[in-house]
Design a protein around this motif. Structure first.
Motif, mmCIF file in Angstrom:
data_model
loop_
_atom_site.group_PDB
_atom_site.id
_atom_site.type_symbol
_atom_site.label_atom_id
_atom_site.label_comp_id
_atom_site.label_asym_id
_atom_site.label_seq_id
_atom_site.Cartn_x
_atom_site.Cartn_y
_atom_site.Cartn_z
ATOM 1 N N HIS A 141 0.859 -1.186 0.000
ATOM 2 C CA HIS A 141 0.000 0.000 0.000
ATOM 3 C C HIS A 141 0.893 1.234 0.000
ATOM 4 C CE1 HIS A 141 -3.914 -1.831 0.558
ATOM 5 N NE2 HIS A 141 -3.359 -2.668 1.398
ATOM 6 N N ALA A 142 0.500 2.224 -0.748
ATOM 7 C CA ALA A 142 1.283 3.456 -0.820
ATOM 8 C C ALA A 142 1.111 4.257 0.457
ATOM 9 C CB ALA A 142 0.838 4.282 -2.021
ATOM 10 N N GLY A 143 2.191 4.798 0.939
ATOM 11 C CA GLY A 143 2.166 5.693 2.082
ATOM 12 C C GLY A 143 3.058 6.884 1.800
ATOM 13 N N THR A 144 2.695 8.025 2.363
ATOM 14 C CA THR A 144 3.487 9.248 2.197
ATOM 15 C C THR A 144 3.812 9.798 3.578
ATOM 16 O OG1 THR A 144 2.367 9.727 0.121
ATOM 17 C CG2 THR A 144 3.522 11.549 1.154
ATOM 18 N N ILE A 145 5.033 10.214 3.773
ATOM 19 C CA ILE A 145 5.466 10.793 5.044
ATOM 20 C C ILE A 145 4.874 12.197 5.166
ATOM 21 C CG2 ILE A 145 7.470 11.443 6.425
ATOM 22 C CD1 ILE A 145 7.104 8.384 5.929
ATOM 23 N N THR A 146 4.349 12.525 6.362
ATOM 24 C CA THR A 146 3.660 13.805 6.565
ATOM 25 C C THR A 146 4.408 14.765 7.476
ATOM 26 O OG1 THR A 146 2.420 12.910 8.435
ATOM 27 C CG2 THR A 146 1.409 12.722 6.243
ATOM 28 N N ALA A 147 5.591 14.419 7.929
ATOM 29 C CA ALA A 147 6.350 15.285 8.832
ATOM 30 C C ALA A 147 7.804 15.340 8.371
ATOM 31 C CB ALA A 147 6.268 14.759 10.263
ATOM 32 N N ASN A 148 8.553 16.263 8.929
ATOM 33 C CA ASN A 148 9.961 16.381 8.573
ATOM 34 C C ASN A 148 10.852 15.729 9.618
ATOM 35 O OD1 ASN A 148 9.967 17.719 6.086
ATOM 36 N ND2 ASN A 148 9.460 19.638 7.091
ATOM 37 N N ALA A 149 11.897 15.063 9.138
ATOM 38 C CA ALA A 149 12.936 14.464 9.958
ATOM 39 C C ALA A 149 12.393 13.424 10.937
ATOM 40 C CB ALA A 149 13.737 15.533 10.686
ATOM 41 N N ILE A 150 11.640 12.458 10.414
ATOM 42 C CA ILE A 150 11.229 11.350 11.268
ATOM 43 C C ILE A 150 12.202 10.197 11.053
ATOM 44 C CG2 ILE A 150 8.810 12.030 11.167
ATOM 45 C CD1 ILE A 150 8.524 9.285 9.525
ATOM 46 N N ASN A 151 12.397 9.409 12.083
ATOM 47 C CA ASN A 151 13.292 8.262 11.990
ATOM 48 C C ASN A 151 12.607 7.095 11.312
ATOM 49 O OD1 ASN A 151 15.762 8.970 13.547
ATOM 50 N ND2 ASN A 151 14.255 9.355 15.150
ATOM 51 N N VAL A 152 13.334 6.418 10.449
ATOM 52 C CA VAL A 152 12.918 5.109 9.970
ATOM 53 C C VAL A 152 13.765 4.129 10.782
ATOM 54 C CG1 VAL A 152 14.503 5.142 7.984
ATOM 55 C CG2 VAL A 152 12.579 3.598 7.984
ATOM 56 N N ARG A 153 13.102 3.190 11.443
ATOM 57 C CA ARG A 153 13.778 2.370 12.442
ATOM 58 C C ARG A 153 13.909 0.909 12.017
ATOM 59 N NH1 ARG A 153 14.958 5.019 16.946
ATOM 60 N NH2 ARG A 153 13.938 7.012 17.283
ATOM 61 N N SER A 154 14.808 0.212 12.695
ATOM 62 C CA SER A 154 15.054 -1.193 12.399
ATOM 63 C C SER A 154 14.020 -2.115 13.033
ATOM 64 C CB SER A 154 16.462 -1.591 12.851
ATOM 65 O OG SER A 154 16.601 -1.373 14.241
ATOM 66 N N GLY A 155 13.168 -1.598 13.901
ATOM 67 C CA GLY A 155 12.115 -2.384 14.537
ATOM 68 C C GLY A 155 10.952 -1.499 14.928
ATOM 69 N N PRO A 156 9.851 -2.095 15.399
ATOM 70 C CA PRO A 156 8.609 -1.353 15.638
ATOM 71 C C PRO A 156 8.504 -0.652 16.995
ATOM 72 C CG PRO A 156 8.218 -3.687 15.922
ATOM 73 C CD PRO A 156 9.650 -3.542 15.481
ATOM 74 N N SER A 157 9.492 0.135 17.365
ATOM 75 C CA SER A 157 9.400 1.003 18.545
ATOM 76 C C SER A 157 10.590 1.958 18.538
ATOM 77 C CB SER A 157 9.372 0.197 19.848
ATOM 78 O OG SER A 157 10.664 -0.190 20.252
ATOM 79 N N THR A 158 10.538 2.955 19.404
ATOM 80 C CA THR A 158 11.638 3.926 19.472
ATOM 81 C C THR A 158 12.888 3.335 20.119
ATOM 82 O OG1 THR A 158 10.756 4.797 21.542
ATOM 83 C CG2 THR A 158 10.106 5.931 19.513
ATOM 84 N N SER A 159 12.783 2.153 20.683
ATOM 85 C CA SER A 159 13.965 1.525 21.274
ATOM 86 C C SER A 159 14.878 0.895 20.219
ATOM 87 C CB SER A 159 13.559 0.478 22.312
ATOM 88 O OG SER A 159 12.829 -0.560 21.712
ATOM 89 N N TYR A 160 14.403 0.776 18.985
ATOM 90 C CA TYR A 160 15.227 0.235 17.896
ATOM 91 C C TYR A 160 16.059 1.348 17.263
ATOM 92 C CZ TYR A 160 12.688 -4.161 18.075
ATOM 93 O OH TYR A 160 12.164 -5.353 18.477
ATOM 94 N N ALA A 161 17.173 0.955 16.675
ATOM 95 C CA ALA A 161 18.092 1.910 16.055
ATOM 96 C C ALA A 161 17.451 2.596 14.846
ATOM 97 C CB ALA A 161 19.363 1.192 15.607
ATOM 98 N N SER A 162 17.822 3.844 14.641
ATOM 99 C CA SER A 162 17.379 4.592 13.470
ATOM 100 C C SER A 162 18.270 4.244 12.283
ATOM 101 C CB SER A 162 17.462 6.097 13.749
ATOM 102 O OG SER A 162 17.177 6.823 12.575
#
Length: 116
Positions: free
Chosen positions: A46-67
């Protein structure tokens, strides 16, 4: 005549499998291999578009994973699956921050548009 070792090993393994009736293991289908096992929601591409600036894309599904790097407004991502409020996808083109096309990772749903 010089034979390469990998070619001889592959031929020997195939011969052994044929003569003993043991099947060879094969890799999973590409779609299954491209989704992490931590996904609980699967919905294909499914297509998705980022809506904010400078968000992290992470290695796992939480902020505890590395960017893996940053995504910026209007970067496009092909979403494959999700877990909770996190979605796993692959960049469809080079990101504005310089991440290469086809980089995969997790983003939070609040930074995504066009989830349908």
């Amino acid at each position: 005549m010089k034979l390469r070792i990998p070619a001889r090993l592959a031929a020997s393994a195939a011969l052994l499998a044929l003569t003993t009736g043991v099947g060879l293991m094969t890799a999973p289908a590409a779609s299954a291999a491209s989704e992490p096992s931590s996904c609980t929601k699967r919905f294909g591409d499914h297509a998705g578009t980022i809506t904010a600036n400078a968000i992290n894309v992470r290695s796992g599904p939480s902020t505890s994973y590395a960017s893996k790097g940053y995504l910026y407004r209007s970067d496009n991502i092909k979403l494959k699956c999700g877990r909770g409020d996190w979605y796993y996808g692959t960049l469809t083109a080079r990101s504005k921050s310089g991440l290469p096309a086809y980089t995969s990772g997790w983003v939070h749903e609040r930074f995504l548009a066009q989830l349908a």
